[in-house]
Scaffold this motif. Structure first.
Motif, short mmCIF file in Angstrom:
data_model
loop_
_atom_site.label_atom_id
_atom_site.label_comp_id
_atom_site.label_asym_id
_atom_site.label_seq_id
_atom_site.Cartn_x
_atom_site.Cartn_y
_atom_site.Cartn_z
N TRP A 1 36.67 48.73 64.30
CA TRP A 1 37.17 48.98 62.98
C TRP A 1 38.41 48.26 62.34
O TRP A 1 38.36 47.61 61.42
CB TRP A 1 37.34 50.49 62.89
CG TRP A 1 37.87 50.98 61.81
CD1 TRP A 1 37.40 50.49 60.45
CD2 TRP A 1 38.61 52.34 61.50
NE1 TRP A 1 37.80 51.42 59.49
CE2 TRP A 1 38.49 52.47 59.90
CE3 TRP A 1 38.94 53.21 62.40
CZ2 TRP A 1 39.20 53.63 59.65
CZ3 TRP A 1 39.48 54.14 61.77
CH2 TRP A 1 39.80 54.55 60.26
N PRO B 1 30.11 48.57 58.17
CA PRO B 1 31.17 47.68 59.12
C PRO B 1 32.51 47.37 58.23
O PRO B 1 33.42 47.27 59.04
CB PRO B 1 30.04 46.59 59.15
CG PRO B 1 28.84 47.02 58.83
CD PRO B 1 29.11 48.03 57.72
N ASP B 2 32.39 47.36 57.02
CA ASP B 2 33.71 46.85 56.39
C ASP B 2 34.57 48.22 55.85
O ASP B 2 35.19 48.01 54.81
CB ASP B 2 33.55 46.26 55.14
CG ASP B 2 32.73 44.75 55.52
OD1 ASP B 2 33.17 44.33 56.57
OD2 ASP B 2 31.81 44.25 54.94
N PRO C 1 37.32 50.21 55.20
CA PRO C 1 38.90 49.93 54.87
C PRO C 1 39.72 51.00 55.91
O PRO C 1 39.34 52.19 55.95
CB PRO C 1 39.10 50.34 53.60
CG PRO C 1 38.11 51.21 53.08
CD PRO C 1 36.80 51.01 53.78
N GLN D 1 37.95 42.68 62.86
CA GLN D 1 36.54 42.26 63.10
C GLN D 1 36.41 40.84 63.44
O GLN D 1 35.28 40.53 64.13
CB GLN D 1 35.81 42.73 62.02
CG GLN D 1 35.50 44.26 61.79
CD GLN D 1 35.25 44.76 60.21
OE1 GLN D 1 35.28 43.90 59.60
NE2 GLN D 1 34.58 45.97 60.35
N THR D 2 37.13 40.02 63.13
CA THR D 2 37.03 38.63 63.48
C THR D 2 38.05 38.03 64.14
O THR D 2 39.25 38.55 64.56
CB THR D 2 37.00 37.76 62.30
OG1 THR D 2 38.25 37.87 61.66
CG2 THR D 2 35.85 37.96 61.48
#
Lengths: 73, 369
Positions: free
Chosen positions: B316, A49-50, A52, B319-320
């Motif tokens: 992507w 999910p993270d 880059p 996200q927030t």
């Protein structure tokens, strides 16, 4: 979940290709390649999910910011 | 195949695209109470650039951008430019979908996963893009009346809450915040119509591109400025800057005789309509430009994979909700400046040089490339 995502893409691709009146091989190849990339991106975003975000021109933003704020002094 | 778009529909398309999802955010937050000055400054800076977009479109009149680019730069450089615009439009679509899904989740459907809302928007966009630019233009010519009518009606109902003292004192913090605010408004959304090079294949007249780009952009700029200034005057500068969705909070204050309330829901509907149009245009451009980059004449078979890739893309990039607002109200990013200013300038200069050389070689001056 990864299986469900891939199955979804295969299903959409299969149905759409079946509906095409003609299937020139170049167009089919490009379509499958792009659908594969979309599926790969979906799976990657789900697993990482993270992930880059690539920023090819980020160095320019940093440079401008430094100049704007007084040459980085 | 060229798709003819009447001038009036072209204007509606550009205006609704520019309005898009941008009016839900506090535009030009850096300028605070001087945001109206930022809008005016941004409009003045944007005007020559938008005229260049129109001029370039006018120079390539009678050709699609794909044909014109191939003539200007040759086969492979033109494909590289097309790939750049395809990625730019794709990224923009991802950001818009991310904005809309976050907005929907924050304000109403708090328990619904963002991906469900994103898939809904994308399926509709995919459907309309497959029908082509003409359908998109007709749809926007109808919807712009509804969107602008609803928002202006809502703003009129807010009039009793408006306090012009919120704009005073003028330029208390100097000119720098005004410039920063102007750059933010330029980046998002005033210069985004650059992707319309790929949408407007065929307009009725050579001069139509000026009307489409200039009138469409000026309409959208005026509309956005009115929304932002009224929201600020209702909420005050501090709250305008701190809220994620100022227009939503400002319209929530409408209360006509305890009867007409909860008008923010109407604003939500208009955001969905204009945001959907923006997503559809981005999908169209991403597919058309990619088709040119890959050497295909038709783009419709690429719409499905391009549109489907936007759903994960929207999860992507940001996200927030804080990241989304930060991304929307940032001061110009280098990639945006490159695609919205540098590339169009290069294309325009090259086109002008090519035409002047053709004029020297031929007895009669040619009308286009």
């Amino acid at each position: 979940m990864v299986g469900v995502i891939i199955f979804g893409f295969v299903l959409i691709g299969g149905i759409e290709l079946y509906c095409w009146p003609q299937r020139p091989w170049k167009e089919v190849l490009a379509y499958l390649l792009l659908l594969g990339l979309a599926a790969a991106l979906s799976v990657t975003i789900y697993l990482v999910p993270d992930l880059p975000v690539p920023e090819p021109l980020a160095f320019l933003a940093k440079l401008i910011m430094r100049l704007w704020q007084g040459g980085g002094k | 195949m060229k798709e003819l778009i009447p001038t009036r529909q072209g204007i509606a398309l550009v205006a609704l695209f520019t309005i898009g999802n941008s009016f839900i955010y506090g535009m030009a937050p850096h300028a605070g109470r001087d945001l109206w000055l930022s809008f005016l400054l941004a409009a003045v800076i944007a005007l020559p650039l938008i005229t260049i977009y129109a001029r370039l479109h006018s120079l390539t009149y009678g050709q699609t951008l794909s044909e014109a680019l191939t003539q200007l730069f040759g086969k492979w450089p033109s494909r590289a430019v097309a790939l750049g615009y395809s990625l730019f439009a794709w990224r923009l679509a991802c950001l818009v979908v991310g904005d809309l899904t976050s907005f929907v989740q924050t304000t109403s459907l708090t328990q619904t996963p963002q991906i469900v809302v994103a898939a809904g928007f994308i399926i509709l966009a995919l459907w309309i893009v497959k029908y082509g630019t003409e359908v998109l233009a007709r749809w926007s010519s109808i919807m712009i009346v509804i969107v602008v009518g609803i928002i202006l009606g809502t703003l009129v109902l807010m009039w009793s809450e408006v306090s012009f003292e919120a704009f005073l004192p003028i330029m208390y913090d100097g000119f720098k915040p005004v410039i920063l605010g102007a750059f933010q408004v330029l980046d998002f959304p005033l210069l985004e119509p650059v992707i319309f090079f790929w949408v407007l294949d065929a307009l009725p007249e050579k001069k139509s591109s000026y009307k489409v780009f200039l009138i469409g952009s000026l309409m959208a700029t005026s509309f956005l400025m009115i929304i932002a200034t009224v929201s600020l005057s209702v909420l005050g500068a501090d709250k305008y800057v701190s809220y994620y969705f100022p227009i939503f909070m400002a319209t929530a204050r409408i209360d006509v005789a305890n009867f007409l309330t909860r008008m923010e829901l109407v604003v939500g509907v208009t955001i969905a309509l204009s945001g959907f149009l923006k997503i559809a245009v981005c999908v169209l451009v991403a597919s058309k430009a990619l088709a040119h980059a890959l050497g295909f004449k038709d783009y419709r078979f690429l719409v499905t994979p391009v549109a489907l890739s936007i759903v994960p893309g929207s999860q992507w990039f940001v996200q927030t909700i804080m990241g989304i607002v930060e991304s929307a109200t940032k001061i110009a990013s280098p990639s945006d400046v490159f695609m919205e200013v540098v590339v169009p300038l290069l294309l325009w200069i090259t086109a002008e040089i090519r035409i002047s050389k053709q004029g020297e070689n031929k007895a009669g001056k040619p009308n286009s490339i």
